[in-house]
Design a protein around this motif. Structure first.
Motif, PDB file in Angstrom:
ATOM      1  N   TRP A 229       0.847  -1.194   0.000  1.00  0.00           N
ATOM      2  CA  TRP A 229       0.000   0.000   0.000  1.00  0.00           C
ATOM      3  C   TRP A 229       0.880   1.240   0.000  1.00  0.00           C
ATOM      4  CZ3 TRP A 229       0.304  -3.733   3.705  1.00  0.00           C
ATOM      5  CH2 TRP A 229       0.938  -3.391   4.912  1.00  0.00           C
ATOM      6  N   ARG A 230       0.289   2.320  -0.467  1.00  0.00           N
ATOM      7  CA  ARG A 230       0.999   3.584  -0.533  1.00  0.00           C
ATOM      8  C   ARG A 230       0.946   4.287   0.818  1.00  0.00           C
ATOM      9  NH1 ARG A 230       1.134   5.917  -5.797  1.00  0.00           N
ATOM     10  NH2 ARG A 230       1.784   7.841  -4.794  1.00  0.00           N
ATOM     11  N   MET A 231       2.103   4.736   1.277  1.00  0.00           N
ATOM     12  CA  MET A 231       2.180   5.510   2.503  1.00  0.00           C
ATOM     13  C   MET A 231       1.948   6.998   2.253  1.00  0.00           C
ATOM     14  SD  MET A 231       5.498   3.557   4.052  1.00  0.00           S
ATOM     15  CE  MET A 231       5.965   4.933   5.083  1.00  0.00           C
ATOM     16  N   VAL A 232       2.355   7.471   1.074  1.00  0.00           N
ATOM     17  CA  VAL A 232       2.196   8.880   0.712  1.00  0.00           C
ATOM     18  C   VAL A 232       1.799   8.963  -0.755  1.00  0.00           C
ATOM     19  CG1 VAL A 232       3.838   9.736   2.423  1.00  0.00           C
ATOM     20  CG2 VAL A 232       4.650   9.128   0.133  1.00  0.00           C
ATOM     21  N   ASP A 233       1.549  10.187  -1.212  1.00  0.00           N
ATOM     22  CA  ASP A 233       1.280  10.400  -2.629  1.00  0.00           C
ATOM     23  C   ASP A 233       2.588  10.333  -3.424  1.00  0.00           C
ATOM     24  OD1 ASP A 233      -1.577  10.802  -2.870  1.00  0.00           O
ATOM     25  OD2 ASP A 233      -1.291  12.586  -1.632  1.00  0.00           O
ATOM     26  N   ASP A 234       2.524  10.752  -4.678  1.00  0.00           N
ATOM     27  CA  ASP A 234       3.712  10.729  -5.520  1.00  0.00           C
ATOM     28  C   ASP A 234       4.847  11.511  -4.857  1.00  0.00           C
ATOM     29  OD1 ASP A 234       2.046   9.444  -7.233  1.00  0.00           O
ATOM     30  OD2 ASP A 234       2.058  10.987  -8.778  1.00  0.00           O
ATOM     31  N   VAL A 235       6.051  10.971  -4.957  1.00  0.00           N
ATOM     32  CA  VAL A 235       7.237  11.633  -4.419  1.00  0.00           C
ATOM     33  C   VAL A 235       8.057  12.192  -5.580  1.00  0.00           C
ATOM     34  CG1 VAL A 235       9.432  11.317  -3.221  1.00  0.00           C
ATOM     35  CG2 VAL A 235       7.355  10.232  -2.341  1.00  0.00           C
ATOM     36  N   TRP A 236       8.304  13.493  -5.529  1.00  0.00           N
ATOM     37  CA  TRP A 236       9.144  14.143  -6.527  1.00  0.00           C
ATOM     38  C   TRP A 236      10.458  14.551  -5.880  1.00  0.00           C
ATOM     39  CZ3 TRP A 236       7.363  15.003 -11.627  1.00  0.00           C
ATOM     40  CH2 TRP A 236       6.036  14.610 -11.846  1.00  0.00           C
ATOM     41  N   ASP A 237      11.413  14.959  -6.703  1.00  0.00           N
ATOM     42  CA  ASP A 237      12.740  15.278  -6.178  1.00  0.00           C
ATOM     43  C   ASP A 237      12.784  16.695  -5.625  1.00  0.00           C
ATOM     44  OD1 ASP A 237      12.348  16.307  -8.670  1.00  0.00           O
ATOM     45  OD2 ASP A 237      14.376  15.908  -9.413  1.00  0.00           O
ATOM     46  N   THR A 238      11.949  16.923  -4.592  1.00  0.00           N
ATOM     47  CA  THR A 238      11.954  18.180  -3.852  1.00  0.00           C
ATOM     48  C   THR A 238      12.097  17.850  -2.372  1.00  0.00           C
ATOM     49  OG1 THR A 238       9.548  18.272  -3.508  1.00  0.00           O
ATOM     50  CG2 THR A 238      10.421  19.215  -5.565  1.00  0.00           C
ATOM     51  N   TRP A 239      12.786  18.697  -1.646  1.00  0.00           N
ATOM     52  CA  TRP A 239      13.057  18.411  -0.242  1.00  0.00           C
ATOM     53  C   TRP A 239      11.781  18.293   0.600  1.00  0.00           C
ATOM     54  CZ3 TRP A 239      16.481  15.908   2.068  1.00  0.00           C
ATOM     55  CH2 TRP A 239      16.658  16.005   3.456  1.00  0.00           C
ATOM     56  N   PRO A 240      10.760  19.137   0.395  1.00  0.00           N
ATOM     57  CA  PRO A 240       9.533  18.967   1.187  1.00  0.00           C
ATOM     58  C   PRO A 240       8.884  17.594   1.016  1.00  0.00           C
ATOM     59  CG  PRO A 240       9.574  21.138   0.182  1.00  0.00           C
ATOM     60  CD  PRO A 240      10.704  20.367  -0.432  1.00  0.00           C
ATOM     61  N   HIS A 241       8.967  17.028  -0.165  1.00  0.00           N
ATOM     62  CA  HIS A 241       8.415  15.689  -0.356  1.00  0.00           C
ATOM     63  C   HIS A 241       9.190  14.664   0.467  1.00  0.00           C
ATOM     64  CE1 HIS A 241       5.833  15.934  -4.262  1.00  0.00           C
ATOM     65  NE2 HIS A 241       5.672  17.006  -3.500  1.00  0.00           N
ATOM     66  N   ILE A 242      10.503  14.807   0.503  1.00  0.00           N
ATOM     67  CA  ILE A 242      11.328  13.852   1.252  1.00  0.00           C
ATOM     68  C   ILE A 242      11.086  13.976   2.753  1.00  0.00           C
ATOM     69  CG2 ILE A 242      13.679  13.105   1.737  1.00  0.00           C
ATOM     70  CD1 ILE A 242      12.637  12.534  -1.117  1.00  0.00           C
ATOM     71  N   THR A 243      11.049  15.201   3.255  1.00  0.00           N
ATOM     72  CA  THR A 243      10.833  15.368   4.691  1.00  0.00           C
ATOM     73  C   THR A 243       9.430  14.903   5.095  1.00  0.00           C
ATOM     74  OG1 THR A 243      10.180  17.688   4.317  1.00  0.00           O
ATOM     75  CG2 THR A 243      12.492  17.247   4.891  1.00  0.00           C
ATOM     76  N   HIS A 244       8.444  15.129   4.221  1.00  0.00           N
ATOM     77  CA  HIS A 244       7.100  14.639   4.511  1.00  0.00           C
ATOM     78  C   HIS A 244       7.091  13.113   4.577  1.00  0.00           C
ATOM     79  CE1 HIS A 244       2.766  14.250   4.579  1.00  0.00           C
ATOM     80  NE2 HIS A 244       2.793  13.527   3.466  1.00  0.00           N
ATOM     81  N   LEU A 245       7.795  12.483   3.664  1.00  0.00           N
ATOM     82  CA  LEU A 245       7.881  11.023   3.675  1.00  0.00           C
ATOM     83  C   LEU A 245       8.513  10.527   4.968  1.00  0.00           C
ATOM     84  CD1 LEU A 245       7.719   8.234   2.394  1.00  0.00           C
ATOM     85  CD2 LEU A 245       9.808   8.745   1.130  1.00  0.00           C
ATOM     86  N   MET A 246       9.530  11.209   5.428  1.00  0.00           N
ATOM     87  CA  MET A 246      10.177  10.822   6.684  1.00  0.00           C
ATOM     88  C   MET A 246       9.202  10.918   7.861  1.00  0.00           C
ATOM     89  SD  MET A 246      13.929  12.581   6.271  1.00  0.00           S
ATOM     90  CE  MET A 246      15.096  12.021   5.024  1.00  0.00           C
ATOM     91  N   ASP A 247       8.408  11.978   7.866  1.00  0.00           N
ATOM     92  CA  ASP A 247       7.426  12.151   8.945  1.00  0.00           C
ATOM     93  C   ASP A 247       6.377  11.034   8.918  1.00  0.00           C
ATOM     94  OD1 ASP A 247       8.678  14.451   9.804  1.00  0.00           O
ATOM     95  OD2 ASP A 247       7.363  15.801   8.675  1.00  0.00           O
TER      96      ASP A 247
END
Length: 298
Positions: free
Chosen positions: A262-280
């Motif tokens: 299952w997906r934990m988050v939406d699409d991940v792009w190469d931007t820092w906010p996407h990465i930090t959100h994924l970490m959270d």
């Protein structure tokens, strides 16, 4: 760089099980958890081809994977979205005048102008056979729900004793970004039979993996139950990946017992906010890490 669909097919190896039409195997309730125990690797047609991939392109990628990547554990070849539409164009979905291909029971079939081996009602079986002969596994993408065209034409649902598509649908919670299907109302007579019928077809084709879109946000528990039941009855081990995210953490007790991935988050792009959100978000899912949970983190 969009990396969503490459990793959505990274699923664990499992033993292939083929059941005959005459004697289908019904899997035990928890058996599906053994089908994707390790982070898997595979290829998905979306990133390069969108909704327009053709058979020769799928085969070319399968040939490359078998030759160059299989030895490193890569094994899945997945045909992504709208393989049943004859006239999609690169760069987006044709929702103005789509030409759908489906059978008399409202089940989508591969568009023969894009997948020539599907002629004469063979569906994806010839393509799946080609991929299996290379020692790889075959997957497809579908959207949640029942085709609008099947509802409009009041097509019969296979195995539902005269119930037709217009008796199991709702316009509520219809997908906002792709309008091919309506919601299946889970407690309607014929609802389970519809999902049973499509997975019966996919098992006949030799499908090993299915990615189902518009299922996780909002979380459609009723349809996920129908899907899990249908897979367990179809006689073939088909890994279930729900999409897209962000799957609500409140659904963890259900999704961990009904899906392989299952997906934990939406699409991940190469931007820092996407990465930090994924970490959270990953921290919330940490307690649910288990060998049989092939979570998709993108």
């Amino acid at each position: 760089m969009k990396i969503t669909n490459l990793l959505t097919v990274t699923i664990g190896a499992f033993f292939l099980s083929v059941a005959t039409n005459a004697q289908k195997k019904t899997f035990q309730k928890e058996e599906f958890k053994q089908w994707a125990q390790t982070p898997p690797m595979g290829w998905n047609s979306w990133d390069c081809y969108g909704p327009t991939v053709e058979e020769h392109e799928v085969k070319a990628n399968a040939d490359y994977m078998a030759k160059e990547l299989k030895k490193f554990g890569w094994e899945y070849i997945v045909v992504d979205i709208r393989w049943f539409v004859e006239n999609d164009k690169a760069g987006g979905y044709n929702q103005t005048d789509p030409r759908y291909v489906m059978d008399q029971y409202g089940r989508y079939l591969p568009a023969v102008n894009r997948f020539p081996s599907a002629k004469d009602g063979q569906g994806f079986k010839p393509l799946a056979d080609y991929i299996h002969k290379k020692g790889l596994k075959f997957g497809i993408h579908i959207m949640r729900g029942i085709p609008k065209k099947a509802v409009e034409d009041k097509l019969p649902i296979k195995g539902a004793n005269g119930i037709t598509a217009d008796q199991v649908y709702s316009t509520a919670l219809q997908c906002e970004w792709l309008r091919d299907n309506y919601t299946v109302v889970a407690d309607k007579p014929g609802a389970q039979e519809y999902y049973d019928s499509i997975f019966e077809l996919y098992a006949q084709w030799g499908v090993d993996f299915i990615k189902i879109d518009d299922l996780s946000r909002p979380y459609h528990e009723g349809e996920i139950n129908l899907i899990r039941n249908a897979i367990d009855k179809c006689g073939r081990k088909i890994v279930l990946s729900t999409s897209p995210g962000e799957t609500p953490i409140e659904a963890a007790p259900h999704v961990t017992t009904h899906a392989n991935m299952w997906r934990m988050v939406d699409d991940v792009w190469d931007t820092w906010p996407h990465i930090t959100h994924l970490m959270d978000v990953a921290q919330k899912w940490y307690p649910h890490i288990a060998p049989e949970h092939g979570q998709i983190a993108i």
